[in-house]
Structures are given as C-alpha cells and as structure tokens.
Design an enzyme around this catalytic site. Structure first.
Site, mmCIF file in Angstrom:
data_model
loop_
_atom_site.group_PDB
_atom_site.id
_atom_site.type_symbol
_atom_site.label_atom_id
_atom_site.label_comp_id
_atom_site.label_asym_id
_atom_site.label_seq_id
_atom_site.Cartn_x
_atom_site.Cartn_y
_atom_site.Cartn_z
ATOM 1 N N GLY B 18 0.821 -1.211 0.000
ATOM 2 C CA GLY B 18 0.000 0.000 0.000
ATOM 3 C C GLY B 18 0.848 1.251 0.000
ATOM 4 O O GLY B 18 1.659 1.459 0.903
ATOM 5 N N GLY B 20 -0.230 4.448 0.230
ATOM 6 C CA GLY B 20 -0.952 5.613 0.747
ATOM 7 C C GLY B 20 -0.103 6.344 1.783
ATOM 8 O O GLY B 20 1.116 6.173 1.857
ATOM 9 N N VAL B 86 -2.081 -7.599 -4.214
ATOM 10 C CA VAL B 86 -1.902 -8.619 -3.184
ATOM 11 C C VAL B 86 -3.231 -9.318 -2.964
ATOM 12 O O VAL B 86 -4.278 -8.674 -2.818
ATOM 13 C CB VAL B 86 -1.382 -7.973 -1.884
ATOM 14 C CG1 VAL B 86 -1.411 -8.974 -0.736
ATOM 15 C CG2 VAL B 86 0.025 -7.438 -2.099
ATOM 16 N N GLU B 178 -17.677 18.865 2.056
ATOM 17 C CA GLU B 178 -16.874 19.505 1.022
ATOM 18 C C GLU B 178 -17.489 19.326 -0.358
ATOM 19 O O GLU B 178 -17.525 20.251 -1.171
ATOM 20 C CB GLU B 178 -15.446 18.941 1.069
ATOM 21 C CG GLU B 178 -14.674 19.465 2.276
ATOM 22 C CD GLU B 178 -13.441 18.638 2.649
ATOM 23 O OE1 GLU B 178 -12.664 19.113 3.488
ATOM 24 O OE2 GLU B 178 -13.262 17.535 2.099
ATOM 25 N N ALA B 323 -5.391 11.043 7.416
ATOM 26 C CA ALA B 323 -4.014 10.983 6.937
ATOM 27 C C ALA B 323 -2.980 11.143 8.054
ATOM 28 O O ALA B 323 -2.010 10.380 8.117
ATOM 29 C CB ALA B 323 -3.803 12.027 5.838
#
Lengths: 434, 434
Positions: B18, B20, B86, B178, B323
C-alpha cells in the site's frame, strides 16, 4: 434553443456541428444580430489537438489542453451549446438528426466534424495499435506506455522483457515524430533511477514510415535534419517499408516481425461521414469535395470545413488537415453567411494561406518552415513552444502549460504519469484497496 | 528485487503493501543500511485523498494530487516499487501472495492497504451512488455531475429536468460537506451564463446525514456554524434520517423518495481484507485489531496501519481514519523495525497525537479545531488551504494547486470540467468524430 424561443425567434438559425478549430472559428466569426447559433458536439470540450501527444506521453494534464465548449460562449446569449451526437442530415427538410431521435432545424448548416485515425482497411489492428485523436485516446496510450515499463520490471523472460520495452510508432508525420521523440526522452531521462531490474535507457523506440522520408510535408533538408536529431535521441527510424500487420506480438514491416507490446498508430486518417450524410462525392479519405466557397454541391446553405472537407489550395495542392486551415475555413464561412444576410449573395472562393509548418522533435530540437524563413534546432524549438502557448485559449492554460514545460525542461519531471482507467494491475479484484 | 539480488542479499527485507499515507511514511522512516524494502501497490501512484473531492468537482486535475510512487523513491536504491495486487498473506511461510501467482518473501511485513467506501450491506446501491476513493471514482463523479446539467439542458419534461438538477450527497462528514459546498458553488457560480434552457442557479444540493448533526467529529458549535454556512451556499441539509434506498429514480430517506439523478456516497467505509488474509479478529468496519505496537496478535513481524487497523488513542477512543494518523503509524512502525534491527527488541505502544481537525465548506468558509485553537470563517479557510498545499509533495504540485485555487477564487473558473470516459453523448457511434 428553448422551444418557445424557436417558435417566435425569426433570426437566421446557423447550426454548427463540431467544436474543433473549424467549428469554433465559425461561431467566433458569426457575431451578428440577425443570427442565432446552435453548436453541437458529442464532447463537452474543445480540444487543442496539436498538444494531444503531450498528454499521451505524460507531459501535460488533460485539462491543460481542453476547454468546456459552453464556457467559451457563456457571454453570447445567441449561442446555444448542445451535447449530442449527429447521425445524419435531412437536407430536404433542412434538419440535423441526433442519435436520441431529436431533429434540429437549420437555415444554414456548417459541418466541421473532423477526422479519425484510419487503418487502411485493417480495423482489426486498432486494439493493438491505438491512434491519437481524443483525450481518451491519449490516456489510453499513456496507460499502455507506462504499463509496459511496469510489466517489464516484473518479467523474467528476457525476450518478453525486450518486447515490453520496445515501442513502435507507425507513421512519420508530425504526430509520429513528436511521439517518438517524447517517448525516447521519457524512457532515457524521466524514468532514470526508478527501476531496479530493467534499465529504461535500453528502451527501443522505432519509428516506421512507409515513404522515403519522415515529415514529408517539409523540405528534404529539414526532414534529414529531423531524422538525425531523432536518432541522436536514440530513436530508430525505418523508411520505405509499410507496416503490414499489428498484433499482440508486435508490428510487421519489411517482411519481419518486430516483437513489441506497445504500438501507436499515427499513420492515416479517415474523415467523419459528412459525405455519406449528404450523398455527396468524397475523396479517398472520405472528405466531402466542396465547392470553392466550401459549400456542398447543390446545397449553398450547407458548408463543410476542416478535416471533413476536400478543397484545393491556390496552387492546386490539397489544403492540409491542420488547425490553421480549419480556422481559416471557419472564418471564411462566417464571412460568407454574414454577407448573405446583408443581402450580398456571394460565392467568394476560399483561399488557403499557409501559416508555415512547425514540428518539434525533442528538447531544444524542432524545425520551422515559414517559406520565407527556415529554422532548425534550439531557436526553432523556442518558436514552436511560444507559438503553441500563444494559440491556447485563456491565460490560465497558457500559464499552466508553460509551467509544466519549465519543469520538464529543468528537471525532466513529467507530472501526469498516471496509470488510470482499465486494469492497473493484472486481475485486480475490483473492491480491494491499496 | 532482482532475483540474483534476492539470492545474495542478506539485508532485512521489509515488504510494505500500500502506497498511501501510511505506507509512504513507513518507507520514508526506514532509511537504514540493514534494510531493503519492496513497496507493493495496485496503482502506480500515491494519491492525496484529502483533495480528491476537488477532482470530482472539476477544480483540480488528476495529476495535481497524484505522484508516481517509484518517482518518489527513485533516489533510494534499496527501495523497489512493484505494481501488483496482493491477494493474501502466507504468514507461516512469510510470503505475500500476488494475483499473478508470484509470491514475495518478507522478513517484516507492513500492511497499509486502506479502506474503500461501503454501503452497509447494500452493494446494489453502488451503481447509483458512487463513492470517492480513487482517481477513477473522482472522474466518474465529475462526469456524472457535468452530464446531469447537459442532460437537463436537453430535457423537455419539467419533472425529469428537476431530477437531473438535484444532487444528493449521503453522509455529513468532511467529504460530504466539502462535496456539497463545492457542487453548490459550481452550479450557482461557475456555470453562470452557460445554459440557455435551464438555470443552474435553481440546482438543488441536498446533504443527507443520518446522525443529529453534520461533522460529528467537531464540537457542536462548529457543526452548527458549518450547517449555517452550507445553507448560505444554498445546500439543503437533512438530519436524523438514514438513506434507505438508492436507485436510478433517486434517494429515499425519511420514508420519502427524493427524485435525483446524481447521488454521491460519502457515508461509510469498509477496510481492506487484511484481517481476512491473516485470520485475525476485526472490528465492524473490517479493521484488524492490532496490538498496542500495531503488530498483529501472534505475529510480531507483521504490522497493520492506517485505515486497515483498529487501535485506540490514549483516551480510549478509536484512532480516526485520517491521513495524519496513518502517517504517525507508519513512522512508528519504521522506528520499531529500526530499533529491532539495532538489537533493541521493543514493543513501544503507538500513541496517537491529534493534529487537529480541519474542514472546508466553501469559498472563505472553513472550520478548524486544534483543541487549543478554534477558528471558523475566512481565517480558518486560509489556514485550511495553506495546510493542504503544504502537505502536497513537491514544489510543482504546490504551485499548480495554488494557481488553480487562485483562478477559482478570482474568476469562479474551474479548469477540469471535462466529461471523459464512458459515453459522452447517448448512443454515440464509436468511430464518429466531432
């Protein structure tokens, strides 16, 4: 376009089909109190095709070279933009037919529907050798180029790995040359240091041109210069042999198969079916043979322009399928319509004025031929860049394209290296996230 | 990653799945002579998800918020990037299994595979209510929003036209807020003057939140402020009723069907299947319940971080799926691996430090809660923008995003209003060009 408006509006209704360079120039030239305009396109955006190869090679973002058509005409109340697909023209009833069954009545019709790449009767090659006309074409080619390197990095078999890092570009015109040069730069400079098993510098980029020289629209000395410049970038050039097959294995030319997993088609175009819609004579590429004033024979109220039309330049040669020619034709048709509405029935012939030819090869390498001025190398390259930025619409896109180019120039960093749409990794389950 | 390297290399092999925020932070924190790293992702790019809604609403280009992963690590010879999917983990043999049958051996494994939107057992809603996790999700939503206005312009039936200009956003978290605010601005400002039959100002944007208030992660007074600010933008807000159906007709909530042709899902997420791969216990959202040091119970050599992991903050509340949390966890795991290699077997627990919460609502409207500082309105909006530009990678993207925002701020002009992929106009023949 509202129905009530249609019923009461007695302005002359001009329908323009196609929002490319020709269609836009027509609408821009038709600012007139007596006219209302409907502009029909099957895309919502105008595309700056001369830079499309830069989207395909990860140098520019899609939105850098495309503009919503209705945004371009937001200030002109008399212009209605319609997203729709034209399937035919009923010239007797003066109606344009749309794929959803609707029909749009016109007083004057301007067909500016352009061309698409063509495979000389070998449409079965298309899946293996995509062409470059739309934003989707560009992101498809971008995905294939980038995926080839990814697959090569995971490939153990040296022969398959060699095929994955071999790129064949079919057609030595400006688009083929620009693609070949940029792919070579991408492989040899941009990807430097990013792979662990393959060496992108060993990438082969092969440009295949059936004729005796690349860039046949230029003088032979400029062609020779471009060939040498491409070869300095590491591009191999094959001349005088046509491609006779494109398959999943590779491209065949000169009787030999070159194993290559990525083939890009930049060889031929076929006009959109305006001639078929109107039952009018066409040339070999499907372009409708228009009258000298760009109207359709027997239909002075219908004009065909740009890549959909076949017309001769003053010297008898065919008008080339380039943006300046389409723009000039759009302006000419707009002038003719305005003159007619002013009571001056005129059939002034269209006269093409060549604005010169430019082609870029790679960083600091281009050729320019204005007739009175010929340039090659660094100065030509700057001229090419400035001219293309100048012709973009709006300050934002000029600035964004310039900045992207500065970054590529200084750092060899291409911003749009995204593998999107289609299967990124083989057999990826749709709902798994990484 | 080369096979010869694998055979002779006795450095500790860390496999990170990953690319990210969590995966990147792990690799960035693992600069160590004794380690080689393989980073596997099924995309070739890292995505800055906090700004993905701006791609979906035509404000930014895809390449403004995405970076090729291998470019990020081009300078680190010990990091190999692998584009692959994966499909499982063989924890007994310490191997990661790929969809193409390959297996990658690891010494330490870090799973940072994130989450995907989830429909609470109603996957049949997905075609009518797409979610927002990938670049393709964003361009799909962009296409749907823009196409709805195009279809409305061509629609004669007033009821169908109303459904085409009604947008339902399901979920009142930051993404939903948003999206709702930006769609309202797009309709009420950006599209001004572009349509001839519909008035985009009459567009309805409806935000549906099942809980008692929007932005439940913020203090109630900030939630209230955000609600009032959204309503000033023209967004209708429905609270306390869950959506019970999404179909081609519209969204049902509070027992009533609201006819709407565009529904966007911003309500729930489901973790990627790390827990299933390892046969380990998971929470309701599918997140693997890790040990306090983020390792998998019984497998100290496997770590799970980010949205794939369930772990508690010091106050006992779950670490949020944002995040900054993923980045902190990546750095923590990198530190743990380095300490182990230095002979300090440690199981130091992960401690989440909240970096504060920010949410933007519209032009000059945002809310910020740092705990010690709460802001709302114009100053919060500037802070939000500066923080997001700061966290982008590289000077180029910071500059490009800033310039795009300046343009939107000054001229309400959104650059990326492109309808691409999928059928642009209904029933368009594939080979017809305009």
């Amino acid at each position: 376009m509202s129905h009530s408006q249609q019923a009461t509006d007695n302005r002359h209704h001009v329908v323009v089909v196609g929002g490319g360079f020709g269609g836009l120039a027509t609408v821009l030239g038709l600012k007139n109190d007596r006219v209302r305009i409907t502009l029909i396109d099957q895309r919502n955006h105008h595309l700056f095709q001369p830079l499309l190869y830069q989207v395909a090679t990860a140098s520019l973002a899609t939105s850098d070279i495309a503009w919503p058509i209705r945004w371009l005409f937001r200030g002109r109340e008399e212009v209605a933009t319609l997203l729709g697909t034209v399937t035919g023209v009923d010239a007797a009833e003066r109606r344009v037919l749309l794929s959803d069954g609707q029909a749009i009545a016109y007083d004057t019709l301007v067909i500016a529907t352009g061309a698409r790449h063509a495979y000389f009767g070998h449409d079965e090659w298309e899946p293996f050798a995509p062409g470059l006309k739309t934003l989707e074409d560009a992101t498809t080619i971008r995905r294939r180029i980038l995926m080839a390197f990814e697959r090569a990095e995971r490939e153990d078999d040296p022969l398959r790995r060699a095929a994955l890092t071999t790129f064949v570009i079919v057609g030595g015109g400006p688009t083929g040359v620009e693609l070949a040069g940029t792919i070579a730069e991408l492989a040899h400079h941009t990807l430097r240091g990013e792979f662990r098993r393959i060496d992108p510098k060993a990438t082969r980029v092969v440009l295949v041109e059936a004729g005796p020289r690349i860039l046949p629209g230029f003088r032979p000395d400029l062609s020779d210069y471009a060939k040498a410049a491409l070869e300095r970038l590491g591009v191999e050039i094959s001349l005088g042999e046509a491609v006779t097959a494109c398959t999943a294995e590779g491209a065949t030319f000169g009787g030999t198969l070159l194993p290559a997993s990525t083939i890009i088609w930049a060889a031929g175009v076929q006009s959109s079916p305006a001639a078929a819609w109107l039952g009018a004579p066409a040339d070999r590429a499907g372009r409708l043979k228009v009258e000298p004033d760009l109207s359709v024979p027997g239909h002075p109220e219908i004009f065909v322009i740009g890549d959909a039309a076949a017309v001769a330049a003053p010297d008898g040669s065919p008008v080339p399928g380039v943006a300046p020619a389409a723009k000039q034709q759009g302006r000419h048709v707009a002038r003719t319509i305005r003159a007619r509405l002013a009571g001056q029935p005129t059939a002034r012939p269209f006269r093409y004025r060549s604005a010169g030819s430019l082609a870029t090869i790679g960083k600091r390498e281009a050729i320019v031929d204005f007739g009175w001025l010929r340039l090659r190398g660094r100065l030509a390259w700057w001229l090419w860049g400035i001219a293309h930025v100048y012709f973009l619409i709006g300050a934002r896109n000029r600035l964004m394209v310039s900045l992207n180019w500065v970054w590529i120039y200084l750092r060899d960093q291409r911003s749009a290296r995204l593998i999107t749409q289609g299967q990124a990794a083989p057999k990826a389950p749709a709902r798994e996230a990484t």
